[in-house]
Design a protein around this motif. Structure first.
Motif, PDB file in Angstrom:
ATOM      1  N   UNK A  82       1.456  -9.379   2.942  1.00 63.93           N
ATOM      2  CA  UNK A  82       1.273 -10.626   3.701  1.00 63.93           C
ATOM      3  C   UNK A  82       0.735 -10.337   5.092  1.00 63.93           C
ATOM      4  N   UNK A  83       1.120  -9.214   5.634  1.00 65.08           N
ATOM      5  CA  UNK A  83       0.718  -8.867   7.002  1.00 65.08           C
ATOM      6  C   UNK A  83      -0.793  -8.674   7.113  1.00 65.08           C
ATOM      7  N   UNK A  84      -1.370  -7.963   6.158  1.00 65.75           N
ATOM      8  CA  UNK A  84      -2.815  -7.687   6.227  1.00 65.75           C
ATOM      9  C   UNK A  84      -3.634  -8.542   5.280  1.00 65.75           C
ATOM     10  N   UNK A  85      -2.986  -9.132   4.281  1.00 67.11           N
ATOM     11  CA  UNK A  85      -3.715  -9.938   3.297  1.00 67.11           C
ATOM     12  C   UNK A  85      -4.529  -9.098   2.333  1.00 67.11           C
ATOM     13  N   UNK A  86      -4.197  -7.815   2.225  1.00 66.91           N
ATOM     14  CA  UNK A  86      -4.955  -6.922   1.342  1.00 66.91           C
ATOM     15  C   UNK A  86      -4.028  -6.252   0.333  1.00 66.91           C
ATOM     16  N   UNK A  87      -4.653  -5.649  -0.655  1.00 61.42           N
ATOM     17  CA  UNK A  87      -3.899  -4.903  -1.655  1.00 61.42           C
ATOM     18  C   UNK A  87      -3.543  -3.538  -1.079  1.00 61.42           C
ATOM     19  N   UNK A  88      -2.258  -3.184  -1.163  1.00 59.34           N
ATOM     20  CA  UNK A  88      -1.837  -1.880  -0.641  1.00 59.34           C
ATOM     21  C   UNK A  88      -1.570  -0.872  -1.761  1.00 59.34           C
ATOM     22  N   UNK A 123      -4.361   4.350  -2.605  1.00 57.43           N
ATOM     23  CA  UNK A 123      -5.030   5.299  -1.703  1.00 57.43           C
ATOM     24  C   UNK A 123      -4.429   5.299  -0.303  1.00 57.43           C
ATOM     25  N   UNK A 124      -3.930   4.152   0.131  1.00 60.71           N
ATOM     26  CA  UNK A 124      -3.432   4.055   1.509  1.00 60.71           C
ATOM     27  C   UNK A 124      -1.964   4.463   1.651  1.00 60.71           C
ATOM     28  N   UNK A 125      -1.323   4.853   0.554  1.00 57.67           N
ATOM     29  CA  UNK A 125       0.093   5.202   0.629  1.00 57.67           C
ATOM     30  C   UNK A 125       0.283   6.622   1.151  1.00 57.67           C
ATOM     31  N   UNK A 126       1.292   6.809   1.995  1.00 53.31           N
ATOM     32  CA  UNK A 126       1.620   8.129   2.530  1.00 53.31           C
ATOM     33  C   UNK A 126       2.590   8.880   1.618  1.00 53.31           C
ATOM     34  N   UNK A 127       3.400   8.140   0.874  1.00 53.30           N
ATOM     35  CA  UNK A 127       4.430   8.728   0.020  1.00 53.30           C
ATOM     36  C   UNK A 127       3.927   8.865  -1.414  1.00 53.30           C
ATOM     37  N   UNK A 128       4.265   9.990  -2.041  1.00 56.13           N
ATOM     38  CA  UNK A 128       3.943  10.190  -3.466  1.00 56.13           C
ATOM     39  C   UNK A 128       5.079  10.963  -4.111  1.00 56.13           C
ATOM     40  N   UNK A 129       5.822  10.455  -5.059  1.00 54.79           N
ATOM     41  CA  UNK A 129       5.704   9.104  -5.601  1.00 54.79           C
ATOM     42  C   UNK A 129       6.244   8.069  -4.611  1.00 54.79           C
TER      43      UNK A 129
END
Length: 195
Positions: free
Chosen positions: A16-22, A45-51
């Motif tokens: 909701x904050x950016x209106x984009x898919x994270x 792609x924009x996630x810092x954590x995996x998993x």
């Protein structure tokens, strides 16, 4: 609303904050004791954590465009879900698990999980029948209340029973064919007197 659990995989997670898919969902963590979905494993792609995971309580809404969350701050790592970490590391795969009843009769294998989108709880199991039983019944639907236990090898359900009725059995009635036999009296035709 009831929905196959598979339909919520590869679902976009929108901020909701950016209106984009994270991110998008790639799997779910299910508690086999309660059949509740605790979290979704997500990838992006924009996630810092995996998993990376998204807890059910952090989902603001499930809409036709995907899961809606406040922001990417809702994304957590495996270490953040300490109480359920073992469910991710040693998951119970309900799909394709054998289903047996109390008498150890094999009923089939779980083909699909059906969940409630309001509570994120598995409500039904769709079971694919063994070959010979599939000639009469192709699938079987088992409600969550019929499940007794989930072991590493199988899901055990209550043996189906037929309730006895207090009514006396129907007496055999002779078959009456309405198109044969005596015909009901037909109205007489009226002759008109013409002069």
């Amino acid at each position: 609303m009831l929905l196959p659990a598979q339909e919520l995989l590869n679902m976009p997670v929108m901020s909701l904050q950016t209106g984009t898919e994270i991110a998008e969902t790639v799997g779910c963590v299910i508690d086999p004791d309660t059949l509740n979905i605790l979290a979704y494993e997500i990838n992006g792609k924009s996630l810092d954590e995996h998993p990376a995971f998204l807890k059910i309580e952090d989902i603001r809404e499930l809409s036709d465009i995907g899961f809606i969350v406040d922001s990417s701050d809702e994304v957590i790592s495996l270490d953040d879900i300490v109480t359920h970490k073992q469910l991710y590391e040693a998951p119970v795969q309900l799909e394709s698990m054998h289903v047996i009843d109390e008498q150890h009769t094999k009923l089939g294998k779980v083909e699909q999980l059906v969940m409630d989108t309001q509570s994120f709880r598995v409500e039904q199991l769709q079971v694919r029948r063994p070959f010979f039983k599939s000639l009469s019944d192709t699938s079987l639907v088992i409600h969550r209340q019929q499940i007794i236990a989930i072991t590493p090898d199988a899901i055990i359900v209550r043996t189906p029973t037929v309730r006895e009725s207090n009514q006396s059995p129907l007496e055999k009635q002779p078959l009456i064919n309405p198109f044969r036999g005596t015909r009901p009296p037909q109205p007489e035709s009226v002759k008109s007197d013409r002069h």
